[in-house]
Motif scaffolding. Structure first.
Motif, PDB file in Angstrom:
ATOM      1  N   ILE A 226       0.838  -1.206   0.000  1.00  0.00           N
ATOM      2  CA  ILE A 226       0.000   0.000   0.000  1.00  0.00           C
ATOM      3  C   ILE A 226       0.873   1.256   0.000  1.00  0.00           C
ATOM      4  N   VAL A 227       1.925   1.252   0.829  1.00  0.00           N
ATOM      5  CA  VAL A 227       2.834   2.398   0.873  1.00  0.00           C
ATOM      6  C   VAL A 227       3.507   2.601  -0.481  1.00  0.00           C
ATOM      7  N   GLY A 228       3.883   1.503  -1.147  1.00  0.00           N
ATOM      8  CA  GLY A 228       4.500   1.608  -2.467  1.00  0.00           C
ATOM      9  C   GLY A 228       3.570   2.238  -3.481  1.00  0.00           C
ATOM     10  N   THR A 229       2.320   1.795  -3.489  1.00  0.00           N
ATOM     11  CA  THR A 229       1.342   2.357  -4.436  1.00  0.00           C
ATOM     12  C   THR A 229       1.073   3.832  -4.148  1.00  0.00           C
ATOM     13  N   THR A 230       0.782   4.152  -2.881  1.00  0.00           N
ATOM     14  CA  THR A 230       0.449   5.535  -2.539  1.00  0.00           C
ATOM     15  C   THR A 230       1.639   6.460  -2.769  1.00  0.00           C
ATOM     16  N   GLY A 231       2.840   6.003  -2.404  1.00  0.00           N
ATOM     17  CA  GLY A 231       4.024   6.829  -2.595  1.00  0.00           C
ATOM     18  C   GLY A 231       4.304   7.115  -4.058  1.00  0.00           C
ATOM     19  N   THR A 232       4.187   6.091  -4.909  1.00  0.00           N
ATOM     20  CA  THR A 232       4.425   6.285  -6.344  1.00  0.00           C
ATOM     21  C   THR A 232       3.382   7.211  -6.948  1.00  0.00           C
ATOM     22  N   ALA A 233       2.112   6.983  -6.587  1.00  0.00           N
ATOM     23  CA  ALA A 233       1.044   7.843  -7.107  1.00  0.00           C
ATOM     24  C   ALA A 233       1.238   9.287  -6.653  1.00  0.00           C
ATOM     25  N   ASN A 234       1.660   9.480  -5.402  1.00  0.00           N
ATOM     26  CA  ASN A 234       1.852  10.843  -4.900  1.00  0.00           C
ATOM     27  C   ASN A 234       3.063  11.521  -5.531  1.00  0.00           C
ATOM     28  N   PRO A 294      -8.712   0.634  -7.895  1.00  0.00           N
ATOM     29  CA  PRO A 294      -7.823   1.586  -8.577  1.00  0.00           C
ATOM     30  C   PRO A 294      -7.281   1.067  -9.909  1.00  0.00           C
ATOM     31  N   LEU A 295      -7.123  -0.253 -10.037  1.00  0.00           N
ATOM     32  CA  LEU A 295      -6.679  -0.809 -11.315  1.00  0.00           C
ATOM     33  C   LEU A 295      -7.654  -0.465 -12.427  1.00  0.00           C
ATOM     34  N   ALA A 390      -1.013   6.182 -13.025  1.00  0.00           N
ATOM     35  CA  ALA A 390      -1.751   4.976 -13.399  1.00  0.00           C
ATOM     36  C   ALA A 390      -0.939   3.716 -13.128  1.00  0.00           C
ATOM     37  N   ALA A 391       0.390   3.797 -13.325  1.00  0.00           N
ATOM     38  CA  ALA A 391       1.242   2.622 -13.120  1.00  0.00           C
ATOM     39  C   ALA A 391       1.465   2.312 -11.646  1.00  0.00           C
ATOM     40  N   ALA A 392       1.160   3.245 -10.742  1.00  0.00           N
ATOM     41  CA  ALA A 392       1.419   3.048  -9.317  1.00  0.00           C
ATOM     42  C   ALA A 392       0.670   1.854  -8.739  1.00  0.00           C
ATOM     43  N   VAL A 393      -0.458   1.493  -9.325  1.00  0.00           N
ATOM     44  CA  VAL A 393      -1.281   0.402  -8.802  1.00  0.00           C
ATOM     45  C   VAL A 393      -0.572  -0.941  -8.899  1.00  0.00           C
ATOM     46  N   LEU A 394       0.506  -1.035  -9.690  1.00  0.00           N
ATOM     47  CA  LEU A 394       1.204  -2.312  -9.852  1.00  0.00           C
ATOM     48  C   LEU A 394       1.778  -2.831  -8.537  1.00  0.00           C
ATOM     49  N   TRP A 395       2.106  -1.950  -7.605  1.00  0.00           N
ATOM     50  CA  TRP A 395       2.604  -2.403  -6.297  1.00  0.00           C
ATOM     51  C   TRP A 395       1.598  -3.330  -5.613  1.00  0.00           C
ATOM     52  N   VAL A 396       0.333  -2.928  -5.560  1.00  0.00           N
ATOM     53  CA  VAL A 396      -0.658  -3.753  -4.863  1.00  0.00           C
ATOM     54  C   VAL A 396      -1.150  -4.895  -5.755  1.00  0.00           C
ATOM     55  N   VAL A 397      -1.161  -4.699  -7.058  1.00  0.00           N
ATOM     56  CA  VAL A 397      -1.576  -5.776  -7.963  1.00  0.00           C
ATOM     57  C   VAL A 397      -0.594  -6.945  -7.880  1.00  0.00           C
ATOM     58  N   LEU A 401      -1.941  -9.104  -1.711  1.00  0.00           N
ATOM     59  CA  LEU A 401      -3.322  -8.610  -1.679  1.00  0.00           C
ATOM     60  C   LEU A 401      -4.158  -9.176  -2.822  1.00  0.00           C
ATOM     61  N   ARG A 402      -3.523  -9.468  -3.950  1.00  0.00           N
ATOM     62  CA  ARG A 402      -4.259  -9.948  -5.120  1.00  0.00           C
ATOM     63  C   ARG A 402      -4.879 -11.318  -4.871  1.00  0.00           C
ATOM     64  N   HIS A 403      -4.364 -12.047  -3.895  1.00  0.00           N
ATOM     65  CA  HIS A 403      -4.874 -13.391  -3.610  1.00  0.00           C
ATOM     66  C   HIS A 403      -5.746 -13.417  -2.357  1.00  0.00           C
ATOM     67  N   MET A 404      -6.131 -12.239  -1.851  1.00  0.00           N
ATOM     68  CA  MET A 404      -6.916 -12.145  -0.630  1.00  0.00           C
ATOM     69  C   MET A 404      -8.242 -11.453  -0.912  1.00  0.00           C
TER      70      MET A 404
END
Length: 418
Positions: A226-234, A294-295, A390-397, A401-404
């Motif tokens: 989550i931190v990776g996605t939010t940080g990249t998007a920000n 977000p994806l 748009a590419a920031a979502v790849l951290w969580v994808v 999390l993708r399997h939960m």
């Protein structure tokens, strides 16, 4: 308030909610008025706009980690009150100096930087205060209600700012932001709930306390993603912010009121996201709300660089609304998760560690956006920014999390296992 009841019946939450409404409205007025003041009135260059964007969040990079330790040592409500009164006084100086004919871009940069420091302490204390005020079982509802206010302000604030800038000048409009913070403080003063005493053990050495917060965040795999996605998007969002108002006013040729309307359109998607977040999260699960929504929604921001007079302006507005719909649902699910799993004694340091990364990169992104605006032009810089968002979502994808479907909602007793 009886267990299981709606937060509508929680008097102290209503006071917090009312104060947040005033604060958020003022913030979004300022988010439009300050860039317009710099771009239109003070004739800022793209690089200077990048400096302005960097100044807004530089405190998160420079002071973010120790601020979390200090917040854990103090009354969180008192920290919030001090921050609100400080922001009001700082922002009042902008119209006062404008009236005196001495306002400069340098002063605006200093004011924005100091307001950013106060905002750093307010935000860390605010997110750490909510669990003790409403209880962890009400976090998703509380965050959804607060996010709905923010999204509503995102619609009303920019539109009002654009009109006010044309009627009374950008400098005078900044005063509205200051009054929002003053109103927030007055509502916080009315909260009657007793806050838990700060952990006296938190008065240990600074660096070990900072390290404990960082370990908690980065040893939890879902939170790390989550931190990776939010940080990249920000980061790319900072680049976007640096050039977007200039792009709309100089490349597209919009008047301040029209800029406010277009910025407000994105907030409509945010309101819809806040209203739908509970139902969507229950339907698909909290983990999927963090990566699947977000994806599907963030690519909407790729329509923003197509903005031009005529129907393409509507296309850009639609893209902004779709993108913000997904961002708000993601934010509510992600913030509720991290508040729920963190012990109360670590909340300040956990929130500070997250903010250090996800907000600390914004000034760097702002400087990048200013440089790209000078080198690639405003539309080219915008393309780089929205592609990165748009590419920031790849951290969580690409994370577990993708399997939960759902995530833990009980506070952990210590540092989580890797």
């Amino acid at each position: 308030m009886p267990r299981g009841s709606s937060l509508f019946f929680h008097a102290d939450f209503r006071r917090l909610w009312a104060g947040d409404t005033a604060s958020q409205f003022g913030t979004f007025v300022g988010n439009t008025a300050v860039p317009l003041l710099a771009a239109v009135t003070l004739a800022a260059t793209p690089f200077e706009m990048g400096l302005l964007t960097a100044a807004e969040t530089l405190a998160f990079l420079l002071l973010g980690l120790p601020a979390g330790v200090w917040v854990d040592r103090l009354s969180r409500r008192r920290v919030m009150l001090t921050a609100d009164f400080t922001r009001f006084a700082l922002l009042l100086s902008v119209p006062v100096c404008w009236w005196a004919g001495v306002l400069t871009l340098a002063q605006l940069l200093v004011v924005v930087l100091l307001v950013g420091i106060a905002t750093l302490f307010f935000d860390i204390a605010y997110q750490s205060y909510l669990p003790s005020l409403v209880g962890r079982e009400h976090l998703l509802e509380g965050n959804a209600k607060l996010q709905a206010v923010q999204s509503t302000a995102q619609i009303a604030g920019p539109g009002a700012a654009g009109v006010l800038v044309q009627l009374i000048s950008a400098a005078n409009t900044v005063l509205v932001t200051g009054l929002g913070y003053l109103t927030s403080a007055l509502f916080l003063l009315r909260i009657r709930a007793r806050e838990p005493e700060p952990d006296r053990g938190a008065h240990a050495r600074l660096l070990p306390q900072i390290a404990e917060g960082l370990r908690f965040v980065f040893s939890d795999k879902p939170l790390r993603a989550i931190v990776g996605t939010t940080g990249t998007a920000n980061f790319f969002g900072g680049a976007f912010t640096a050039v977007y108002v200039l792009f709309l006013t100089r490349t597209v040729g919009l008047a301040p009121a029209a800029v406010g309307v277009l910025l407000a359109v994105g907030g409509a998607g945010g309101i819809l996201g806040a209203v739908c977040s509970g139902a969507i999260t229950r339907r698909i699960g909290q983990a999927r709300a963090i990566w699947l929504v977000p994806l599907c929604a963030l690519p909407g921001h790729l329509l923003l660089p197509f903005a031009a007079p005529g129907w393409r302006l509507g296309l850009a507005g639609f893209g902004a609304a779709v993108g913000w719909f997904g961002i708000i649902i993601y934010n509510i699910a992600a913030v509720s998760y991290r508040q729920a799993i963190c012990p109360d004694r670590l909340l300040g340091r956990m929130n500070a560690s997250v903010r250090f990364v996800v907000w600390g990169v914004i000034p760097l992104g702002g400087l990048l956006g200013g440089a790209l605006g000078e080198g690639l032009g405003l539309r080219g810089a915008l393309w780089v920014a929205v592609t990165g968002e748009a590419a920031a979502v790849l951290w969580v994808v690409c994370s577990p999390l993708r399997h939960m479907r759902d995530l833990p909602t009980a506070a952990k007793s210590g540092t989580p296992a890797a």
